[in-house]
Design a protein around this motif. Structure first.
Motif, PDB file in Angstrom:
ATOM      1  N   GLY A 133       0.815  -1.205   0.000  1.00 17.91           N
ATOM      2  CA  GLY A 133       0.000   0.000   0.000  1.00 17.91           C
ATOM      3  C   GLY A 133       0.853   1.262   0.000  1.00 17.91           C
ATOM      4  O   GLY A 133       0.448   2.292  -0.512  1.00 17.91           O
ATOM      5  N   PRO A 137      -1.086   5.159   2.898  1.00 23.27           N
ATOM      6  CA  PRO A 137      -2.197   4.316   3.356  1.00 23.27           C
ATOM      7  C   PRO A 137      -1.857   3.540   4.632  1.00 23.27           C
ATOM      8  O   PRO A 137      -2.712   3.372   5.508  1.00 23.27           O
ATOM      9  CB  PRO A 137      -2.436   3.370   2.188  1.00 23.27           C
ATOM     10  CG  PRO A 137      -1.923   4.084   1.008  1.00 23.27           C
ATOM     11  CD  PRO A 137      -0.741   4.869   1.495  1.00 23.27           C
ATOM     12  N   ILE A 141      -3.996   3.619   8.156  1.00 23.04           N
ATOM     13  CA  ILE A 141      -4.483   2.424   8.857  1.00 23.04           C
ATOM     14  C   ILE A 141      -3.983   2.413  10.311  1.00 23.04           C
ATOM     15  O   ILE A 141      -4.746   2.150  11.244  1.00 23.04           O
ATOM     16  CB  ILE A 141      -4.018   1.131   8.140  1.00 23.04           C
ATOM     17  CG1 ILE A 141      -4.589   1.057   6.724  1.00 23.04           C
ATOM     18  CG2 ILE A 141      -4.377  -0.102   8.950  1.00 23.04           C
ATOM     19  CD1 ILE A 141      -6.047   0.715   6.622  1.00 23.04           C
TER      20      ILE A 141
ATOM     21  N   TYR B  50      -2.639  -5.847   3.451  1.00 26.27           N
ATOM     22  CA  TYR B  50      -3.753  -5.772   2.507  1.00 26.27           C
ATOM     23  C   TYR B  50      -4.704  -4.624   2.809  1.00 26.27           C
ATOM     24  O   TYR B  50      -5.265  -4.036   1.883  1.00 26.27           O
ATOM     25  CB  TYR B  50      -4.464  -7.128   2.397  1.00 26.27           C
ATOM     26  CG  TYR B  50      -3.626  -8.085   1.581  1.00 26.27           C
ATOM     27  CD1 TYR B  50      -3.697  -8.075   0.191  1.00 26.27           C
ATOM     28  CD2 TYR B  50      -2.723  -8.948   2.178  1.00 26.27           C
ATOM     29  CE1 TYR B  50      -2.901  -8.910  -0.578  1.00 26.27           C
ATOM     30  CE2 TYR B  50      -1.915  -9.784   1.426  1.00 26.27           C
ATOM     31  CZ  TYR B  50      -2.007  -9.763   0.043  1.00 26.27           C
ATOM     32  OH  TYR B  50      -1.205 -10.572  -0.720  1.00 26.27           O
ATOM     33  N   PRO B  52      -3.770  -1.605   3.882  1.00 31.81           N
ATOM     34  CA  PRO B  52      -3.219  -0.435   3.193  1.00 31.81           C
ATOM     35  C   PRO B  52      -3.407  -0.499   1.668  1.00 31.81           C
ATOM     36  O   PRO B  52      -3.635   0.523   1.037  1.00 31.81           O
ATOM     37  CB  PRO B  52      -1.734  -0.468   3.547  1.00 31.81           C
ATOM     38  CG  PRO B  52      -1.672  -1.159   4.846  1.00 31.81           C
ATOM     39  CD  PRO B  52      -2.763  -2.187   4.793  1.00 31.81           C
ATOM     40  N   MET B  53      -3.340  -1.710   1.093  1.00 31.02           N
ATOM     41  CA  MET B  53      -3.572  -1.812  -0.347  1.00 31.02           C
ATOM     42  C   MET B  53      -5.000  -1.384  -0.680  1.00 31.02           C
ATOM     43  O   MET B  53      -5.245  -0.717  -1.676  1.00 31.02           O
ATOM     44  CB  MET B  53      -3.348  -3.243  -0.829  1.00 31.02           C
ATOM     45  CG  MET B  53      -1.883  -3.599  -0.999  1.00 31.02           C
ATOM     46  SD  MET B  53      -1.740  -5.205  -1.767  1.00 31.02           S
ATOM     47  CE  MET B  53      -0.333  -5.865  -0.909  1.00 31.02           C
ATOM     48  N   LEU B  56      -5.325   2.211  -0.755  1.00 30.56           N
ATOM     49  CA  LEU B  56      -4.723   2.897  -1.896  1.00 30.56           C
ATOM     50  C   LEU B  56      -5.745   3.631  -2.756  1.00 30.56           C
ATOM     51  O   LEU B  56      -5.384   4.499  -3.548  1.00 30.56           O
ATOM     52  CB  LEU B  56      -3.964   1.893  -2.770  1.00 30.56           C
ATOM     53  CG  LEU B  56      -2.456   1.827  -2.535  1.00 30.56           C
ATOM     54  CD1 LEU B  56      -1.846   0.730  -3.366  1.00 30.56           C
ATOM     55  CD2 LEU B  56      -1.800   3.161  -2.875  1.00 30.56           C
TER      56      LEU B  56
END
Lengths: 308, 321
Positions: A133, A137, A141, B50, B52-53, B56
């Motif tokens: 990410g 990001p 989180i 995942y 953070p993905m 995105l």
């Protein structure tokens, strides 16, 4: 016949001459490289207790000049350094524990053939090596999880490395023979029991290697601390070092907490001396342990290089 | 087809699907404890990789913390366009690629060369010393390394400038001149990583069949020949794999060192994509814009990785997948 013998003799002489030349060049170049690597380290060591004026004017090159423990004295009286030391030790220990607790059982499970879907699961983990990410990001989180400005942000998010998972899995695949599982199964040994009573005791080498790698990387890391921590109380040693070794030089970057060495030192004269001593104090734990642990590090690299 | 064979085929084909599903379910059930062992690891990967993905998507939105990731408004490729049109784009991209290219040209081969040379050393004591000392810099932290650079390259008191002065040259302000940034970066990289990077090649070299060398000696090959025709081809697969992996991190390596070495005077030569992302995103709080740049960076890496892998395949060398 005689002809070929003569020819052989000539070629052997030619070869041994070339080999001698090779060895000569080889040893010379390696020795030069050795000195290039060693000298800066040696210089820091001797400068950390030499007369600062002599060091600054280039009077110290091979042997220490004068003798002073002033640099060390100033550092050991500095609270920030001590606190950084304590914090770093705590973070390092916690990081090792969390990393191992996640990666050893996980890597073991992924090494078992009877596990359905293990290739897909492995792919999901390996994929993160090549795509992520990214910084922003991830930050969002971690902020959402309420970890910002707590110590957890420094080692929980980075506790798992896909590469190390591969290494652990490879290790288990190569060290636990299939017959062992068979006989254990016959004896009615459960998966849990097998893991805790057979696999874990046999995995001492990989546990040692992983502990070392994660410990060193945590001890040396500074970037997560820079991003996630605002509270100076929580600063790990590397961030304290940055303030003293680097930020003081970057007068243009006065934005973050700068610990000006001149304010610690009573005089400008000691500013550089403090830095030498500080580098020594910060690197000693790792560099002292490292010759004893070198074998394990190299072993870890080897396990990783075997294709799993 | 007569009915007999048909019936036989039916009998054989009909239950095929079912037992397979049952068997899979059984396999999962039987090894449920394995999944329990794996669960913490998977949960961690899901949350910290995942999620953070998934996050995105803010690269294509205008992220506002109050609205959250999902609630923010879509803006399409606006942030990417803004970045491609900004002054920083060419500058950061070229710095990123150049630093990595220099590393590939200088640092990468030196480690291989070092391993080949060390492998030919027969005096074990000397070999051990060289190894122990050249591995050591790997354990020095980035902060300490950059601190050392500042000390040694200090214009007034640094060892290097004292030497230049002694030889009758002019003192150089190394960190004050943009032109010096990349050389300093690469040279310090070589100093710190050569010994450690060589380990993997040395491991590959120990696996070379000694009979090859014996046969070559019988044929009159000297050490130069043997390194060239036996050692190098033997470790070629390892070299290829490491090269491919390196390409996969081409746009993001060593970024914390760059950040520490940076100052206002050398910024033109030292601003790379990652430091730019850090400054605009975390220091400047432009989340969406910097997430877009980060994604762009990631995509470059990914494309480079895949192309390196394809090239390796084409030339019948080792490839990752």
């Amino acid at each position: 016949m005689a002809k070929t013998d003569a020819f052989d003799a000539v070629s052997r002489i030619a070869r041994s001459r070339a080999d001698k030349a090779f060895d000569y060049i080889n040893y010379t170049l390696l020795s030069i490289f050795l000195l290039i690597v060693l000298y800066p380290l040696y210089f820091i060591v001797i400068s950390s207790f030499s007369d600062p004026t002599a060091v600054n004017t280039g009077g110290v090159s091979l042997i220490p000049k004068g003798f002073t423990m002033e640099g060390y004295r100033i550092i050991l009286n500095n609270n920030d350094v001590w606190r950084g030391y304590r914090n770093s030790l705590l973070y390092t220990v916690l990081n090792v524990v969390i990393s191992l607790a996640l990666m050893i059982p996980g890597g073991y499970a992924l090494s078992r053939k009877e596990m359905a879907g293990r290739n897909l699961l492995m792919f999901l983990i390996v994929f993160t090596m090549f795509f992520s990410g990214g910084m922003i990001p991830t930050y969002i989180i971690i902020k959402k999880l309420g970890m910002v400005d707590t110590m957890w942000a420094l080692f929980v998010p980075s506790a798992v490395s896909a590469y190390y998972v591969i290494v652990v899995r490879t290790f288990f695949q190569n060290t636990l023979p299939e017959e062992m599982f068979e006989s254990a199964k016959v004896d009615g040994c459960s998966t849990f029991r097998f893991f805790f009573q057979m696999a874990v005791p046999l995995s001492a080498p990989i546990i040692a290697v992983m502990a070392l790698f994660t410990a060193v990387s945590q001890w040396n890391s500074f970037f997560s601390a820079l991003i996630y921590l605002h509270n100076a109380e929580l600063y790990p040693l590397q961030l304290v070092l940055r303030g003293i070794l680097i930020s003081s030089q970057m007068s243009a970057h006065g934005s973050d907490a700068v610990v000006d060495p001149e304010s610690i030192a009573e005089a400008q004269r000691y500013a550089e001396l403090i830095k030498y001593a500080l580098i020594m104090v910060a690197s000693i734990p790792v560099l002292v342990l490292y010759p004893f642990l070198q074998r394990y590090f190299v072993k870890g690299m080897m396990i990783g290089s075997v294709k799993g | 087809m007569n009915t007999k064979t048909e019936r036989a085929m039916l009998a054989r084909s009909k239950p095929v699907a079912k037992p397979r599903v049952v068997a899979l379910r059984l396999r999962i059930l039987r090894s449920w404890q394995l999944y329990v062992l794996l669960l913490p690891l998977l949960a961690h990967v899901a949350i910290f990789q995942y999620a953070p993905m998934y996050g995105l998507q803010i690269a294509f939105k205008n992220f506002r913390a109050s609205a959250g990731i999902l609630g923010s408004k879509w803006v399409g490729l606006e942030h990417f366009e803004r970045f491609f049109n900004s002054y920083s784009f060419w500058n950061t991209l070229s710095n990123t690629l150049l630093i990595n290219l220099y590393e590939l040209i200088f640092a990468f081969p030196i480690a291989i060369l070092f391993a080949l040379m060390l492998n030919q050393v027969t005096k074990l004591r000397f070999k051990k010393w060289v190894q122990t000392i050249t591995y050591a810099p790997h354990f020095i932290s980035t902060v300490v390394l950059v601190g050392m650079l500042f000390i040694f390259l200090n214009p007034r008191t640094g060892m290097v400038n004292n030497l230049i002065d002694l030889l009758g040259g002019e003192r150089i302000n190394f960190f004050g001149e943009a032109a010096w940034f990349k050389p300093i970066y690469i040279i310090s990289e070589i100093w710190q990583t050569t010994g450690w990077s060589a380990i993997i090649y040395l491991a590959a070299l120990t696996a070379v069949d000694p009979q090859l060398h014996e046969a070559a000696i019988m044929d009159g090959a000297n050490k130069f020949h043997r390194v060239r025709h036996i050692d190098i081809p033997s470790i070629m697969p390892v070299i290829m794999i490491l090269l491919i992996l390196k390409m996969g991190h081409f746009a993001s390596l060593g970024f914390s060192k760059v950040l520490l070495m940076q100052n206002d005077l050398n910024i033109d030569a030292s601003e790379v994509i990652q430091t730019y992302v850090y400054k605009t995103g975390l220091v400047g709080a432009q989340y969406s814009y910097s997430a877009a740049i980060g994604l762009f960076d990631n995509l470059i890496n990914f494309i480079l990785l895949l192309s390196a892998n394809q090239l390796a395949k084409k030339f019948k060398q080792q490839s990752l997948f």
